[in-house]
Write an enzyme that holds these catalytic residues in place. Structure first.
Site, short mmCIF file in Angstrom:
data_model
loop_
_atom_site.label_atom_id
_atom_site.label_comp_id
_atom_site.label_asym_id
_atom_site.label_seq_id
_atom_site.Cartn_x
_atom_site.Cartn_y
_atom_site.Cartn_z
N TYR A 97 0.81 -1.21 0.00
CA TYR A 97 0.00 0.00 0.00
C TYR A 97 0.85 1.27 0.00
O TYR A 97 0.32 2.37 -0.20
CB TYR A 97 -0.96 0.02 1.21
CG TYR A 97 -2.02 -1.07 1.19
CD1 TYR A 97 -1.98 -2.09 0.26
CD2 TYR A 97 -3.07 -1.06 2.10
CE1 TYR A 97 -2.94 -3.09 0.25
CE2 TYR A 97 -4.04 -2.05 2.09
CZ TYR A 97 -3.96 -3.07 1.15
OH TYR A 97 -4.91 -4.06 1.13
N ASP A 123 -5.24 -6.41 6.08
CA ASP A 123 -6.44 -5.72 5.60
C ASP A 123 -7.53 -6.75 5.28
O ASP A 123 -8.67 -6.64 5.72
CB ASP A 123 -6.06 -4.90 4.34
CG ASP A 123 -7.20 -4.05 3.83
OD1 ASP A 123 -8.14 -3.76 4.60
OD2 ASP A 123 -7.15 -3.65 2.64
C1 IPM Z 1 -8.97 -0.38 6.20
C2 IPM Z 1 -9.40 0.15 4.88
C3 IPM Z 1 -8.27 0.97 4.27
C4 IPM Z 1 -7.06 0.07 4.19
C5 IPM Z 1 -8.57 1.61 2.92
C6 IPM Z 1 -9.80 2.48 2.99
C7 IPM Z 1 -7.40 2.36 2.37
O1 IPM Z 1 -9.76 -0.91 4.05
O2 IPM Z 1 -8.67 0.42 7.10
O3 IPM Z 1 -8.90 -1.61 6.35
O4 IPM Z 1 -6.96 -0.75 3.30
O5 IPM Z 1 -6.22 0.16 5.05
MG MG Z 2 -9.83 -2.79 4.99
#
Ligand code: IPM
Ligand code: MG
Length: 362
Positions: A146, A251
Site C-alpha cells: 500500500y 487488511d
Molecule cells: C482499512 C481500509 C483501508 C485500508 C482503505 C480504505 C485504504 O480498508 O482500514 O482496512 O486498506 O487500510
Molecule cells: Mg480494509
C-alpha cells in the site's frame, strides 16, 4: 484527567457513528471526572469538498498536536461518487494512508471477539464457534504494497500497472515486537502470517519474526501461509490468539475475521506508533448506502473510543465501563439492523448510543 482528542467524522455513516462515540466519551467524562476536549477536523471526501484535497497539512499538524485521534470512516461509493473521478492521490483513501504514514502509525490492532450475546449472529456452526473466540489481528500499517511505488505505463500500445511490495527488516522487527508484547498479555501465542512459499518479502518477514521470537521464550510462535489462514479463520477460529501480519494480508484477514464474529459493525481498531499516541477507528468502511438513515451500528466506533482510553490514556476502569455498557445493552436484547436476529429489539444508531450512555451512568 484532561485529554485532547481530535475527531475525524469523515464520510458516509462516519458523522453519525462518531457523534455517538463522542456522547459516550462525554458521559464517561462526567461520570469519572475527566475532561475530553474534542475538536472536529475534515478528512477524506469531506475534506476534498471543502479544500480540494483529502487531507491538508494543517489537519496533520492539528492531529499531531493532539493526544489521540478518533475517526469514523472515509470514502464514498467508488462507482458513483465524483471523488473517484479524481487522480488516485486526490481520492478519499489517500488521506487515510497519508495520515497513517505522517503519524507513523505502523501497528494496527484489530480485535475480533465473538460476543457471547451475539453468538446467533455468527455465521459459523455452533460446534465450530464453540465457546467463542478472541483474536487480536496485528496488522503492519505503513509499509508493504500500500506504500510502495506504483504506476501505470503504456508499452507497445498496451497498458501495464505496477505496484511494489517492499519491507525492510526494521519495519518488520518493530511490528513483530509489538505482536509479541501483546501476546504476552494475552494467551501467549503468535501466529505469523505470510506467503513465504512465494514472496521474498514474506521470507524476510518470517526470518525477522523468528529472530524477535528468541527474546520471547514464553510466547509460542507458529507460521501460517495466508491462504491457509483465510481458511483456518472459518474452520477453527479458536486456535488463534495474536495474528501478526503485513499490511495487505492484515487488511483482508481482518475483514474476514470481523464477519466471523457476526458483524463488521462491532469491530474496533487502534493504530499506534511507538509513543502513547494513537488513531482509533472502526475496522469497517463508510457504508454510503446506509448513510444518514440512522441505521448504522456505532458500536465499533464506541469500542474504538474505549481502546483509546485504554491504550493512550491508561484509563482502564473507564474503558471497562464502556465495554460493560455495550455488553449490557446487547444482553438486554437491543440490536442494530446489522446484528439483528429474530426475537430481538431492533433500534437505530442514536438509540443504541443513548442506551449505552444510560448504562454507563447507571
Ligand atoms: C482499512 C481500509 C483501508 C485500508 C482503505 C480504505 C485504504 O480498508 O482500514 O482496512 O486498506 O487500510
Ligand atoms: Mg480494509
Amino acid at each position: 484527567m484532561k485529554c485532547n482528542i481530535v475527531c475525524i467524522p469523515g464520510d458516509g455513516i462516519g458523522p453519525e457513528i462518531v457523534t455517538q462515540a463522542k456522547n459516550v466519551l462525554e458521559t464517561v467524562g462526567r461520570v469519572f471526572g475527566h475532561t475530553f476536549e474534542m475538536q472536529d477536523v475534515l478528512m477524506g471526501g469531506a475534506s476534498i469538498d471543502a479544500y480540494g484535497e483529502p487531507l491538508t497539512d494543517e489537519t496533520i499538524e492539528i492531529a499531531k498536536a493532539a493526544d489521540a485521534v478518533l475517526m469514523g470512516s472515509i470514502g464514498g461509493n467508488t462507482a458513483t461518487s465524483p471523488w473517484y473521478k479524481l487522480p488516485p492521490q486526490k481520492r478519499p483513501e489517500a488521506g487515510l494512508l497519508r495520515i497513517r504514514k505522517a503519524l507513523n502509525l505502523f501497528a494496527n490492532l484489530r480485535p475480533a471477539v465473538l460476543y457471547e450475546e451475539l453468538a446467533e449472529a455468527c455465521p459459523l456452526k455452533a460446534e465450530v464457534r464453540g465457546g467463542g473466540f478472541d483474536i487480536m489481528i496485528m496488522r503492519e500499517l505503513t509499509g508493504g504494497l500500500y506504500f510502495g511505488k506504483r504506476e501505470t505505463v503504456t508499452e507497445n500500445g498496451k497498458r501495464k500497472a505496477i505496484d511494489t511490495l517492499t519491507y525492510s527488516e526494521d519495519e518488520i522487527r518493530r511490528i513483530a515486537i509489538k505482536g509479541f508484547e501483546i501476546a504476552r498479555k494475552r494467551k501467549g501465542k503468535v501466529t505469523s502470517v505470510d506467503k513465504a512459499n512465494v514472496l521474498d518479502s514474506s521470507r524476510l518477514w518470517r526470518s525477522v519474526v523468528e529472530e524477535v521470537a528468541k527474546s520471547y521464550p514464553d510466547v509460542t510462535l507458529e507460521h501460517m501461509l495466508v491462504d491457509n489462514c483465510a481458511m483456518q479463520l472459518v474452520r477453527d477460529p479458536k486456535q488463534f490468539d495474536v495474528i501478526l501480519t503485513e499490511n495487505m494480508f492484515g487488511d483482508i484477514l481482518s475483514d474476514e475475521a470481523s464477519m466471523v464474529t457476526g458483524s463488521i459493525g462491532m469491530l474496533a481498531s487502534a493504530s499506534l506508533n511507538d509513543t502513547k499516541f494513537g488513531l482509533y477507528e472502526p475496522s469497517h468502511g463508510s457504508a454510503p448506502d446506509i448513510a444518514g438513515k440512522d441505521i448504522a451500528n456505532p458500536i465499533a466506533t464506541i469500542l474504538s473510543a474505549s481502546m483509546m482510553l485504554r491504550y493512550t490514556f491508561d484509563l482502564d476502569k473507564e474503558a471497562d465501563a464502556i465495554e460493560q455498557a455495550v455488553h449490557d445493552v446487547l444482553k438486554a436484547g437491543y440490536r442494530t439492523a446489522d446484528i439483528m436476529s429474530e426475537g430481538f429489539n431492533q433500534i437505530g444508531c442514536k438509540e443504541i448510543g443513548r442506551l449505552i450512555c444510560e448504562k454507563i451512568r447507571s
